[in-house]
Design an enzyme around this catalytic site. Structure first.
Site, short mmCIF file in Angstrom:
data_model
loop_
_atom_site.label_atom_id
_atom_site.label_comp_id
_atom_site.label_asym_id
_atom_site.label_seq_id
_atom_site.Cartn_x
_atom_site.Cartn_y
_atom_site.Cartn_z
CE1 TYR A 22 0.12 9.04 10.43
CE2 TYR A 22 -0.60 8.14 8.32
CZ TYR A 22 0.01 7.97 9.55
OH TYR A 22 0.50 6.74 9.90
CE LYS B 40 -2.36 3.92 10.63
NZ LYS B 40 -2.26 4.81 9.46
N GLY C 80 0.83 -1.19 0.00
CA GLY C 80 0.00 0.00 0.00
C GLY C 80 0.86 1.24 0.00
CG LEU C 81 1.06 6.02 -1.12
CD1 LEU C 81 2.45 5.93 -1.74
CD2 LEU C 81 0.20 7.03 -1.87
CB THR D 174 -0.38 9.34 3.18
OG1 THR D 174 -1.25 9.01 4.27
CG2 THR D 174 -0.82 8.60 1.92
CG LEU E 14 11.10 2.03 2.08
CD1 LEU E 14 10.77 3.19 1.16
CD2 LEU E 14 11.80 0.92 1.31
CG ASN F 94 8.63 1.99 -3.00
OD1 ASN F 94 9.79 1.61 -3.14
ND2 ASN F 94 8.33 3.15 -2.44
CB SER G 236 -1.54 1.00 14.85
OG SER G 236 -0.32 1.49 14.37
CG ASN G 237 2.38 2.22 16.93
OD1 ASN G 237 3.49 1.93 16.47
ND2 ASN G 237 1.58 3.10 16.35
CE LYS H 145 6.15 11.05 2.35
NZ LYS H 145 7.34 11.93 2.36
#
Length: 326
Positions: A49, A78, A17-18, A20, A214, A282, A163-164, A272
């Protein structure tokens, strides 16, 4: 595009996925449009975000231009740290849906396991006179998860997840829920491979999504510019000799190698980028395969918790929260 089947709902989540995070409005618009044109169908964002409105406009324009169906896309957002209370879940999801111009999201995640108090006008964390975040010390994961189940039952989110969260926090929710999390999104890359929590997720049929796959090369400047917080000993995963050597062997970019390493282990990735060439690179991960020897060499790069980049210390005082996960 390879997909991961989500447990219980049987939804198909594209394995690439992308991401952002860190992108400004113009970067986000260009990146999302370029990604969709390049074949991406999985877009990841978050209330925090501050780009959901731009993504919503971009998605609508792309769908209209290409006569495409909403069902072709997999959109994740999220619940923010400021809304980690049961009575805020639906309110903030609806705010996100309004910005995204969607009737539902394909995946809704609790962004972090700790909660903050917020300013009603700005919807940003409150701070004390020392600049520390005002922590909501009564964060209750069980009641919070029940509210997540409720918005899923109402059709506002097709899948829900975390998440996290750490292993103990995941286990607690699994022991007190009607619907187990379908997804766990965590920082995961060659320097922080998270094998233990990935093994737990495999046992519990929870799909894993790697953010910063990455090594988040832009995070250092982002934290300094936004929070005046400096990351020490910032890693250069893409420049590591083992990564560059394997990349040369396959005639691929270092980024493609570290992404393929995760995808080959059934970990979804959301890199991203605002660069068109890299966005295309990617997603070009499925016509080559790393050898056993190459995979083992990359496994040796794991630094455990010392490889963590996103520790959330840029939110001053966050480590004092009883639900701080690290």
């Amino acid at each position: 595009m390879k997909v991961l089947k989500l447990h219980t709902t049987n939804f198909s989540m594209p394995i690439v996925g992308l991401g952002t995070w860190q992108a400004n409005s113009e970067e986000t618009k260009r990146a999302v449009t370029s990604a969709l044109d390049a074949g991406y169908r999985h877009i990841d964002t978050a209330f925090n975000y501050n780009n959901e409105d731009v993504i919503g406009d971009t998605l609508k324009a792309w769908l209209d231009k290409n006569s495409a169906k909403r069902e072709e896309l997999f959109i994740t957002t999220k619940l923010p740290h400021i809304a980690n209370r049961a009575n805020d879940v639906e309110k903030f999801l609806k705010l996100s849906l309004q910005k995204l111009k969607l009737d539902y999201v394909d995946l809704y995640l609790i962004h972090v396991p700790f909660g903050f108090y917020y300013d009603e006008e700005t919807l940003t964390p409150k701070k004390n006179e020392n600049g520390e975040i005002l922590l909501d010390l009564e964060t209750d994961h069980i009641s919070l998860w029940k509210a997540m189940e409720s918005v899923m039952n109402k059709g506002l989110a097709k899948n829900i997840g975390l998440s996290n969260f750490n292993e103990a926090q995941i286990k607690k929710i699994n022991q007190n829920c009607q619907m187990k999390p379908q997804v766990l999104q965590i920082e995961c890359h060659a320097y922080l491979q998270q094998e233990s929590i990935r093994e737990l997720c495999a046992k519990e049929n929870i799909a894993v999504v790697a953010y910063s796959p990455l090594g988040s090369p832009g995070a250092r400047n982002h934290f300094m510019n936004k929070y005046n917080y400096e990351l020490k000993n910032f890693p250069d995963i893409l420049g590591h000799p083992i990564v560059t050597d394997i990349a040369a062997r396959h005639n691929k970019s270092p980024g493609q190698i570290v992404l393929r390493f995760l995808v080959q282990n059934n970990v979804a990735v959301i890199p991203k980028s605002a660069n068109l060439a890299r966005i295309v690179q990617n997603i070009d991960l499925f016509e080559f395969e790393l050898t056993v020897e190459e995979v083992n060499a990359l496994k040796q790069l794991d630094q455990g918790s010392d490889g963590r980049i996103i520790d959330f210390y840029f939110w001053k005082g966050v480590e004092k929260h009883p639900c701080y996960p690290f």
